[in-house]
Scaffold this motif. Structure first.
Motif, PDB file in Angstrom:
ATOM      1  N   ILE A 193     -28.935 -38.685  -4.463  1.00  0.00           N
ATOM      2  CA  ILE A 193     -29.900 -37.881  -3.712  1.00  0.00           C
ATOM      3  C   ILE A 193     -31.243 -38.615  -3.792  1.00  0.00           C
ATOM      4  CG2 ILE A 193     -31.023 -35.631  -3.463  1.00  0.00           C
ATOM      5  CD1 ILE A 193     -28.637 -34.448  -5.003  1.00  0.00           C
ATOM      6  N   VAL A 194     -31.843 -38.885  -2.654  1.00  0.00           N
ATOM      7  CA  VAL A 194     -33.054 -39.698  -2.622  1.00  0.00           C
ATOM      8  C   VAL A 194     -34.110 -39.047  -1.739  1.00  0.00           C
ATOM      9  CG1 VAL A 194     -31.838 -41.862  -3.042  1.00  0.00           C
ATOM     10  CG2 VAL A 194     -32.176 -41.070  -0.692  1.00  0.00           C
ATOM     11  N   HIS A 195     -35.351 -39.488  -1.936  1.00  0.00           N
ATOM     12  CA  HIS A 195     -36.405 -39.129  -0.997  1.00  0.00           C
ATOM     13  C   HIS A 195     -36.171 -39.861   0.324  1.00  0.00           C
ATOM     14  CE1 HIS A 195     -38.530 -37.841  -4.706  1.00  0.00           C
ATOM     15  NE2 HIS A 195     -39.071 -36.947  -3.893  1.00  0.00           N
ATOM     16  N   SER A 196     -36.686 -39.295   1.381  1.00  0.00           N
ATOM     17  CA  SER A 196     -36.356 -39.734   2.734  1.00  0.00           C
ATOM     18  C   SER A 196     -36.768 -41.177   3.011  1.00  0.00           C
ATOM     19  CB  SER A 196     -37.036 -38.804   3.742  1.00  0.00           C
ATOM     20  OG  SER A 196     -36.876 -39.291   5.044  1.00  0.00           O
ATOM     21  N   ALA A 197     -35.810 -41.928   3.571  1.00  0.00           N
ATOM     22  CA  ALA A 197     -36.122 -43.284   4.026  1.00  0.00           C
ATOM     23  C   ALA A 197     -36.917 -43.244   5.317  1.00  0.00           C
ATOM     24  CB  ALA A 197     -34.830 -44.071   4.233  1.00  0.00           C
ATOM     25  N   ASP A 198     -36.635 -42.267   6.185  1.00  0.00           N
ATOM     26  CA  ASP A 198     -37.339 -42.167   7.465  1.00  0.00           C
ATOM     27  C   ASP A 198     -38.839 -42.024   7.255  1.00  0.00           C
ATOM     28  OD1 ASP A 198     -34.964 -42.376   8.779  1.00  0.00           O
ATOM     29  OD2 ASP A 198     -34.717 -40.221   9.098  1.00  0.00           O
ATOM     30  N   HIS A 222     -27.607 -37.238   0.202  1.00  0.00           N
ATOM     31  CA  HIS A 222     -28.671 -36.432   0.810  1.00  0.00           C
ATOM     32  C   HIS A 222     -29.995 -37.180   0.732  1.00  0.00           C
ATOM     33  CE1 HIS A 222     -26.385 -32.711   1.378  1.00  0.00           C
ATOM     34  NE2 HIS A 222     -25.874 -32.904   0.172  1.00  0.00           N
ATOM     35  N   GLU A 223     -30.790 -37.074   1.784  1.00  0.00           N
ATOM     36  CA  GLU A 223     -32.174 -37.524   1.783  1.00  0.00           C
ATOM     37  C   GLU A 223     -33.066 -36.312   1.969  1.00  0.00           C
ATOM     38  OE1 GLU A 223     -33.164 -40.690   4.406  1.00  0.00           O
ATOM     39  OE2 GLU A 223     -31.343 -41.846   3.976  1.00  0.00           O
ATOM     40  N   VAL A 224     -34.096 -36.199   1.135  1.00  0.00           N
ATOM     41  CA  VAL A 224     -34.961 -35.016   1.169  1.00  0.00           C
ATOM     42  C   VAL A 224     -36.417 -35.457   1.228  1.00  0.00           C
ATOM     43  CG1 VAL A 224     -33.276 -33.643  -0.111  1.00  0.00           C
ATOM     44  CG2 VAL A 224     -35.074 -34.856  -1.350  1.00  0.00           C
ATOM     45  N   GLY A 225     -37.281 -34.519   1.579  1.00  0.00           N
ATOM     46  CA  GLY A 225     -38.703 -34.816   1.665  1.00  0.00           C
ATOM     47  C   GLY A 225     -39.495 -34.339   0.475  1.00  0.00           C
ATOM     48  N   GLU A 226     -38.942 -33.405  -0.311  1.00  0.00           N
ATOM     49  CA  GLU A 226     -39.701 -32.818  -1.407  1.00  0.00           C
ATOM     50  C   GLU A 226     -38.948 -32.974  -2.714  1.00  0.00           C
ATOM     51  OE1 GLU A 226     -40.407 -28.775  -0.337  1.00  0.00           O
ATOM     52  OE2 GLU A 226     -42.073 -29.274   1.022  1.00  0.00           O
TER      53      GLU A 226
END
Length: 293
Positions: A193-198, A222-226
């Motif tokens: 699970i990582v912070h967003s690459a976008d 999963h990629e997340v923003g927070e």
């Protein structure tokens, strides 16, 4: 008319006597009388009733006395205010924090800044990714950022304030949860699970770089923003996450934090602001943040 005329008039009005007023002002009586006459001529009204023993205020004089006192009081307030501004003791600042600083530092910062700089109004924005912080600094939406380098924008002043070691956040039931220290190679086969690459998260590049340097091709689930969402998904058993140690301040049932070793890696925390910002209150706040962190 100048401020001196107002002070002379107030002295005469309060003493109700030209000689006593002159003594109070440390001046001769004739120039004082002449100045008040000039003031009345300029205003086109009579401010004082004069007698051989005393003076009294006319209705216009009473009204003028109230306004003159208010003007001098306001002038004193303005003088004190600009001195406090020049000293960096007043103002308003918005501070943006990356997720790990939001949970580990924000309570300490909010208290410490309020105690050290009580005349400055502080507001805080948490859970910001570095690219969003850089944009907000450029636009003036935030004044100071607690972020993780690298920052390529040469228009920002970036000052490192500490190094944070990396840890791995594991679901409580994960096979590595009983281990005291986790080697990067042991994460092979784990969902990530990582912070967003976008949104060009710094921690995205850090996490994937660690795994690839260890010969592991990351499997991102999963990629997340927070950061709070990231830890929540770990608690739900959906994967593991490589995060700075301050994230461990975010305690959720079902999450175990373990030091990451071999290699033992740290990430930098820095304070940043626009290079063209030189306000005294901003400089003082940055100094206090250095002391607190």
């Amino acid at each position: 008319m100048d401020i001196r005329h107002l002070r002379y008039f107030i002295a005469v009005a309060e003493e109700q006597h030209f000689t006593r007023a002159a003594e109070r002002l440390h001046m001769a009586q004739p120039p004082l009388s002449q100045t008040i006459r000039q003031l009345e001529t300029e205003l086109g009204v009579e401010l004082l009733h004069r007698s051989t023993r005393s003076v009294t205020l006319t209705p216009a004089g009473q009204a003028y006395l109230e306004r003159a006192r208010a003007i001098l009081h306001g002038l004193g307030d303005a003088t004190e205010h600009v001195r406090r501004v020049a000293a960096g003791a007043v103002g308003r600042l918005v501070i943006g924090c990356v997720g790990s600083a939001t949970y580990s530092l924000l309570p300490q910062l909010s208290r410490g800044l309020a105690e050290a700089l009580p005349g400055i109004d502080f507001a805080f924005r948490g859970e910001m990714l570095v690219p969003d912080q850089v944009t907000a600094l450029r636009n003036g939406d935030i004044d100071i950022a607690l972020l993780r380098p690298p920052v390529a924008d040469l228009g920002l002043t970036v000052q490192p304030i500490r190094q944070d070691r990396l840890v791995v956040a594991l679901p409580a039931g994960h096979r590595l949860a009983p281990v005291e220290r986790v080697r990067v190679k042991q994460l092979a086969g784990s969902d990530l699970i990582v912070h967003s690459a976008d949104r060009r998260s710094v921690m995205y590049d850090v996490a994937l770089g660690l795994l690839r340097n260890a010969g592991i091709e990351p499997h991102i689930r999963h990629e997340v923003g927070e950061t709070s969402t990231l830890v929540t998904l770990v608690a739900g058993g959906l994967g593991v996450a490589i995060v700075p140690d301050p994230v461990s301040a975010l305690r959720l049932e079902g999450v175990a934090y373990r030091p990451l070793v071999q290699p033992a890696t740290t990430v930098q925390l820095a304070v940043a602001h626009r290079a063209d910002r030189h306000e005294p209150h901003l400089a003082r706040a940055v100094g206090v943040i250095h002391d607190l962190v």
